[in-house]
Design a protein around this motif. Structure first.
Motif: not given
Length: 166
Positions: A4-9
């Motif tokens: 989720v963090l990678q997608r948000f970044i």
């Protein structure tokens, strides 16, 4: 959680890249105004004959009371103004050349007052003519065109301009 963090970044990077592309590819309408301007009680007369180039484009020739429009793309562009002294039958001579780099930011349209630019003032960028509440460009006693008195007095002439002598 890491996914989720990678997608948000990745989404934030794409949005930043989109805003950057919008900023560098934005086209601006630059209105060139050669009209008499009164600012702070000081009168700046329209230039007799001037040539202007916006962002390396073709030269635009302006006489007093003329207004023209040019297009510029990108976050900054250069305006080159040539003040020309017109001689009788012998041609013309460039009296003064001014180059100014302008950064319009995210604004779409802008109007440049050539008399203020040539005078060396920093407030030569005026509100565009499409913006409501733009300042009056010329005082009442300037070289602006006005309606003849006979047309103001006789409403019949205003309705039918072909009537010359009422």
């Amino acid at each position: 959680m890491m996914r989720v963090l990678q997608r948000f970044i990745a989404l934030c990077l794409i949005l930043l890249f989109s805003v950057w592309l919008f900023y560098i590819g934005r086209e601006h309408k630059v209105f060139l105004d050669n009209k008499t301007v009164e600012i702070g009680g000081q009168n700046f007369r329209a230039l007799t004959f001037v040539r202007v180039s916006v962002a390396g484009g073709p030269l635009i020739e302006l006489m007093p009371r003329d207004r023209d429009v040019a297009a510029a793309t990108g976050p900054r562009f250069t305006v080159k103004v040539e003040v020309v002294e017109v001689m009788d039958d012998f041609g013309e001579e460039v009296e003064k050349i001014i180059e100014k780099e302008i950064t319009p930011g995210f604004s779409k349209d802008m109007m440049l007052s050539l008399p203020l630019l040539v005078a060396g003032r920093d407030d030569f960028v005026l509100p565009s003519p499409t913006v409501a509440g733009a300042p009056a460009v010329a005082p009442e006693n300037s070289d602006e065109l006005t309606m003849p008195e006979e047309m103001q007095e006789n409403p019949e002439i205003q309705e039918n301009p072909e009537i010359v002598n009422p």
